[in-house]
Design an enzyme around this catalytic site. Structure first.
Site, short mmCIF file in Angstrom:
data_model
loop_
_atom_site.label_atom_id
_atom_site.label_comp_id
_atom_site.label_asym_id
_atom_site.label_seq_id
_atom_site.Cartn_x
_atom_site.Cartn_y
_atom_site.Cartn_z
N ASP A 10 0.87 -1.15 0.00
CA ASP A 10 0.00 0.00 0.00
C ASP A 10 0.93 1.23 0.00
O ASP A 10 2.11 1.10 0.35
CB ASP A 10 -0.87 -0.05 1.26
N LEU A 11 0.42 2.39 -0.39
CA LEU A 11 1.29 3.58 -0.43
C LEU A 11 1.13 4.46 0.82
O LEU A 11 2.06 4.60 1.61
CB LEU A 11 0.97 4.41 -1.69
N ASP A 12 -0.09 5.02 0.96
CA ASP A 12 -0.33 6.00 2.02
C ASP A 12 -0.24 5.35 3.40
O ASP A 12 -1.00 4.44 3.71
CB ASP A 12 -1.73 6.61 1.86
N THR A 18 1.73 10.11 3.99
CA THR A 18 0.69 10.95 3.40
C THR A 18 -0.65 10.81 4.11
O THR A 18 -1.54 11.62 3.88
CB THR A 18 0.46 10.54 1.93
N LYS A 46 -9.28 5.20 6.04
CA LYS A 46 -8.00 4.71 5.52
C LYS A 46 -8.21 3.58 4.52
O LYS A 46 -8.94 2.62 4.81
CB LYS A 46 -7.10 4.24 6.67
N SER A 115 -2.48 0.53 -4.37
CA SER A 115 -3.00 1.68 -3.64
C SER A 115 -4.35 2.11 -4.20
O SER A 115 -4.58 2.07 -5.41
CB SER A 115 -2.01 2.85 -3.77
N ALA A 116 -5.23 2.58 -3.30
CA ALA A 116 -6.54 3.09 -3.72
C ALA A 116 -6.42 4.51 -4.28
O ALA A 116 -7.37 5.04 -4.85
CB ALA A 116 -7.47 3.11 -2.52
N LYS A 146 -10.98 -1.37 -1.64
CA LYS A 146 -10.70 -2.23 -0.49
C LYS A 146 -11.88 -2.09 0.49
O LYS A 146 -12.38 -0.97 0.62
CB LYS A 146 -9.40 -1.80 0.22
N GLU A 170 0.14 -3.31 4.70
CA GLU A 170 -1.04 -2.45 4.80
C GLU A 170 -1.17 -1.75 6.15
O GLU A 170 -0.91 -2.37 7.17
CB GLU A 170 -2.31 -3.31 4.63
N ASP A 171 -1.62 -0.48 6.12
CA ASP A 171 -1.88 0.22 7.38
C ASP A 171 -3.37 0.37 7.65
O ASP A 171 -3.75 0.91 8.69
CB ASP A 171 -1.24 1.61 7.39
C1 BG6 Z 1 -5.85 5.59 0.12
C2 BG6 Z 1 -5.93 6.40 1.39
O1 BG6 Z 1 -4.55 5.12 -0.06
O2 BG6 Z 1 -6.22 6.37 -1.01
C3 BG6 Z 1 -7.29 7.03 1.53
O3 BG6 Z 1 -5.67 5.56 2.50
C4 BG6 Z 1 -7.63 7.83 0.27
O4 BG6 Z 1 -7.30 7.86 2.66
C5 BG6 Z 1 -7.54 6.92 -0.95
O5 BG6 Z 1 -8.94 8.37 0.37
C6 BG6 Z 1 -7.87 7.63 -2.26
O6 BG6 Z 1 -6.90 8.59 -2.51
P1 BG6 Z 1 -6.97 9.71 -3.64
O7 BG6 Z 1 -5.57 10.27 -3.65
O8 BG6 Z 1 -7.33 9.03 -4.93
O9 BG6 Z 1 -8.01 10.68 -3.22
MG MG Z 2 -2.76 3.16 3.56
#
Ligand code: BG6
Ligand code: MG
Length: 216
Positions: A10-12, A18, A46, A115-116, A146, A170-171
Site C-alpha cells: 500500500d502507499l499512504d 501521506t 484509511k 493503492s486506492a 478495499k 497495509e496500514d
Molecule cells: C488511500 C488512502 O490510499 O487512497 C485514503 O488511505 C484515500 O485515505 C484513498 O482516500 C484515495 O486517494 P486519492 O488520492 O485518490 O483521493
Molecule cells: Mg494506507
C-alpha cells in the site's frame, strides 16, 4: 516455510507519510461544513476511495448532499491534498521503506504497489520511488475499493505470481481484509488492535527484514 515471491505495498501510511495529509484535507472540509472530524473517525477512511471516504465523512457529519455537490467537495478535498503533497520532501518517505524495497528486490522478489489513491503515480514520481516497483496498481486502475481484493489481485496477476506467494503490507483495516480475502499473507503497519487480523503487525517497514518475510 513459504517461498514468498512478491511483496505488494500500500502507499499512504506504508511507504510515505501521506495519511496525515488525507486526514488534514478531510478535516478542513468537515470544518467548512461546520462539524469536527477526529483522528479516530479518520481510521474508517484509511484505504477507502475518495468518493466512498466523502460519503463516510458526510454520514459522520449528518449531512446530505446532491451528487453534484458531492463531486464538488471531493474535487475540493483533492485540490487541497495535492497542494500539500506537492510540497513533500524525501524525508517524508517512511523509515525503512526504501531500504526494505531494495532488499526485497535484491533478493529476487517482485514488488508491486497496490493503492486506492489516484494520486499514487505522482507521489512516487515526486519522491523518485517509481523505479522500485515492477508493477503499479493505483486508484485509476481499479473499480472496486478495499476491502475488495481487486487492487492486490491485479498486482499479483500482472506480476504473474500465485496469490498464496504474495505478501501485502497495509496500514488500513480494509486493506488487511482485502489481502486476506485474496489468500495472500498480510503484514499490518500500525496498531495491533486495529489490524489484529494481519499475520504480524509492526510499527513500520524499518522493523521488517527478509528473515521475517520468509517466516510468514
Ligand atoms: C488511500 C488512502 O490510499 O487512497 C485514503 O488511505 C484515500 O485515505 C484513498 O482516500 C484515495 O486517494 P486519492 O488520492 O485518490 O483521493
Ligand atoms: Mg494506507
Amino acid at each position: 516455510m513459504t517461498k514468498i515471491k512478491a511483496c505488494i505495498f500500500d502507499l499512504d501510511g506504508v511507504i510515505v507519510d501521506t495519511a496525515k495529509y488525507h486526514y488534514l484535507a478531510w478535516k478542513e472540509l468537515a470544518n467548512e461544513l461546520a462539524f469536527d472530524f477526529s483522528e479516530t473517525q479518520n481510521e474508517r477512511l484509511k484505504g477507502i476511495s475518495r468518493m466512498a471516504s466523502l460519503d463516510i465523512l458526510l454520514e459522520i457529519g449528518g449531512i446530505k448532499l446532491t451528487k453534484q455537490e458531492r463531486e464538488k467537495y471531493a474535487t475540493k478535498k483533492n485540490q487541497r491534498y495535492i497542494e500539500m503533497v506537492s510540497q513533500m520532501q524525501p524525508d517524508e518517505i517512511l523509515p525503512g521503506a526504501k531500504e526494505f524495497l531494495l532488499a526485497v528486490r535484491n533478493a529476487g522478489i517482485k514488488t508491486a504497489l497496490g493503492s486506492a489513491s489516484k494520486n499514487a503515480p505522482a507521489i512516487l514520481k515526486r519522491l523518485n520511488l517509481t523505479a522500485l516497483f515492477d508493477v503499479i496498481i493505483d486508484g485509476n486502475k481499479v473499480t472496486k475499493a478495499k476491502p475488495d481484493p481487486e487492487v492486490f489481485i491485479k498486482g499479483a496477476d500482472e506480476l504473474d505470481i500465485p496469490y498464496e506467494l504474495c505478501v501485502v503490507f497495509e496500514d488500513a483495516e480494509a486493506g488487511v481484509e482485502a489481502a486476506l480475502s485474496a489468500n495472500m499473507k498480510c503484514v499490518g503497519i500500525g496498531s495491533p488492535e486495529t489490524l489484529s487480523k494481519a499475520n504480524i503487525v509492526i510499527d513500520g517497514l524499518h522493523q521488517m527484514n527478509l528473515n521475517k518475510l520468509m517466516a510468514l
